[in-house]
Design a protein around this motif. Structure first.
Motif: not given
Length: 545
Positions: A310-322
């Motif tokens: 839920h940090s900015e970097e993780w959120n971006t990775a989750n968005l790209m992963g989805t």
């Protein structure tokens, strides 16, 4: 007057963008934080009145995941009232755990489409409909895909005990609702959900998202596909060069002497040319659209899945992963989305874990969008699909909470027999009408009472004066390209259907007790149907708890 399109997209993941309007859904995106504590990171589902999201509750020291159900602005006030009805100061009820509400908490958010009531719930698994469909498919395969012979087979995996447990739990939940003087009014398998058989809080976000994010192998395959596409484009160019050298068709045309044949050939060529031009134009337009989408995705970066969740970097990775489950929206006017506007739609992804019926399990009756107090049931039509509607609804008679008992009876039949009692008449099917559904109910349950018959305007076309079904085999043959006989599921009364479709391990004696239960629940006259609490006392549920 046509409504101008806001987006260029021709498809959506999940619900359509027309749901996002004043009074409709609230735009929710991955990485949103609702009520200052619920970090959204996965879409669990959506329906006609809400969207459901998986979130991490940051207010708790220990890891805790919840499902946040965000209602449309027009539906939210009703849902808030439903929660209040169920929170009445009454003695505890054993069936409360088999109903989605009351919630773990609630809050309200305000957005461009209005004020939205949100419920915080325990995360659940997939709908019961998915499990029943999988069992039905196994049975179908074991019967060599012959519809008239879809009988239970040894090894199809659908047994009486788990089916009975599902029925008992949902009827227990219904008994709880009725004890609070609340009718559900939309009982069907798609509104029943499985409780997780594992502790979700024991898993890291990355483990939960493993079923959504593409693996390295999948990513390599995508890269190879893109490389192959480029090679295919080169091959197409080579083919075009070869086509330029082939002028044999021109020589053949020069030999055509018949003017009419020459004109016909020229017209065909002109039509082909126009079709190819239109195809190329659409392909180019699509390629331009995809380039815009790709460019928009590039603005997000890649992120880091190993960063703090839920940090900015993780959120971006989750968005790209989805990404494979997201449709990025492109405005038709070329402008960027306004603040608070929907940026993309997301396809639902149920939490992993197939229900193991050999272990203790739990199902939950959800979706209370059409629930009403007993006193208001006659003021609104019920919301369930055609196949679960009671006769009083089909005949526009006064509705009561006893409509739930009829729908629950049809639901229990589906759970045990893996087929609808009136499947061929589901809404929108060939030849569907309310009269056809009433006729099928007469064929299953016996004559309709004379008082109810008075409201059936086409009754004489379907039943005789005694209320027995007429022979419509010729009509069925013209409608379905075949007539039904004793080898077909569509033929015969409820006893015939039960003998064909009962689970492989269900003895004849138990089948008779089950059919007796269903017939009591499917009484034509609502007043004669038992109370939900009394249904639970039926002999068929002996030993359930």
């Amino acid at each position: 007057m046509s409504i101008p399109r806001i987006y260029r997209n021709n498809r959506y993941m999940g619900e359509g963008t027309d749901n996002y309007r004043p009074g409709g859904f609230h735009p929710v995106h991955l990485s949103d934080v609702l009520d200052g504590r619920y970090h959204i990171f996965r879409k669990l589902g959506s329906g006609g009145q809400s969207t459901v999201w998986l979130a991490r509750d940051s207010s708790q020291r220990e890891r805790r995941y919840v499902a946040v159900k965000v209602f449309g602005a027009d539906a939210g006030m009703h849902q808030d009232r439903v929660d209040q009805w169920l929170r009445q100061d009454l003695p505890p009820h054993a069936g409360a755990g088999f109903v989605e509400s009351p919630s773990l908490g609630s809050f309200t958010i305000t957005g461009p489409n209005g004020s939205h009531f949100c419920k915080v719930l325990e995360p659940l698994g997939d709908s019961l409909c998915t499990i029943l469909d999988e069992a039905y498919e196994r049975r179908r395969e074991l019967n060599d895909c012959k519809p008239a012979q879809w009988k239970a087979q040894k090894g199809d995996g659908w047994l009486t005990a788990p089916a009975k447990t599902i029925c008992w739990q949902i009827l227990s939940g219904l008994s709880f609702l009725h004890s609070r003087q609340v009718a559900h009014r939309d009982i069907r398998p798609t509104n029943v959900f499985t409780a997780l058989q594992y502790d979700l809080s024991s898993f890291h976000e990355n483990e939960i998202q493993k079923s959504v994010w593409p693996t390295d192998d999948m990513q390599n395959e995508e890269d190879e596909d893109e490389s192959n596409d480029e090679e295919d484009d080169d091959d197409e160019d080579d083919d075009d060069d070869e086509d330029d050298d082939d002028d044999g068709d021109d020589d053949a045309e020069s030999t055509i002497s018949d003017p009419q044949e020459r004109l016909r050939r020229e017209q065909e060529e002109e039509e082909d040319r126009k079709w190819l031009e239109d195809f190329d134009r659409r392909r180019q337009k699509y390629a331009e659209f995809e380039a815009i989408v790709d460019a928009k995705w590039e603005t997000f970066g890649r992120g880091d899945p190993l960063a703090e969740p839920h940090s900015e970097e993780w959120n971006t990775a989750n968005l790209m992963g989805t990404r494979n489950d997201i449709e990025m929206l492109i405005r038709a006017d070329g402008k960027d989305p306004e603040p608070g506007e929907l940026q993309y739609t997301v396809r639902r992804t149920a939490l992993q874990g197939q229900l193991d019926l050999s272990k203790p399990f739990k199902v939950v009756l959800g979706d209370l969008g059409f629930a009403l107090p007993f006193s208001k049931c006659d003021k609104y039509t019920i919301g369930t699909e055609h196949v679960y509607r009671p006769p009083e609804d089909l005949l526009d008679l006064k509705l009561t909470y006893k409509a739930d008992i009829f729908s629950a009876g049809l639901f229990c039949w589906k759970v045990v027999m893996l087929d609808e009692l009136v499947e061929m008449l589901s809404g929108g099917g060939p030849g569907y009408s309310r009269s056809r559904q009433l006729y099928d109910l007469v064929r299953r349950l016996g004559p309709i009472p004379s008082q109810m018959r008075k409201n059936w305007k086409q009754a004489d076309e379907y039943i005789d004066k005694a209320g027995n079904p007429l022979d419509l085999s010729e009509q069925e043959k013209s409608m379905y390209e075949k007539s039904f006989d004793e080898t077909s599921f569509q033929w015969g009364d409820i006893w015939h259907r039960a003998r064909i479709q009962k689970p492989y391990d269900m003895p004849e004696s138990d089948m008779e007790v089950f059919v007796d239960l269903i017939l009591k629940m499917l009484q034509w006259d609502p007043k004669k149907r038992p109370e939900a609490k009394d249904v639970l006392q039926h002999e068929w549920f002996k030993g359930c708890q």
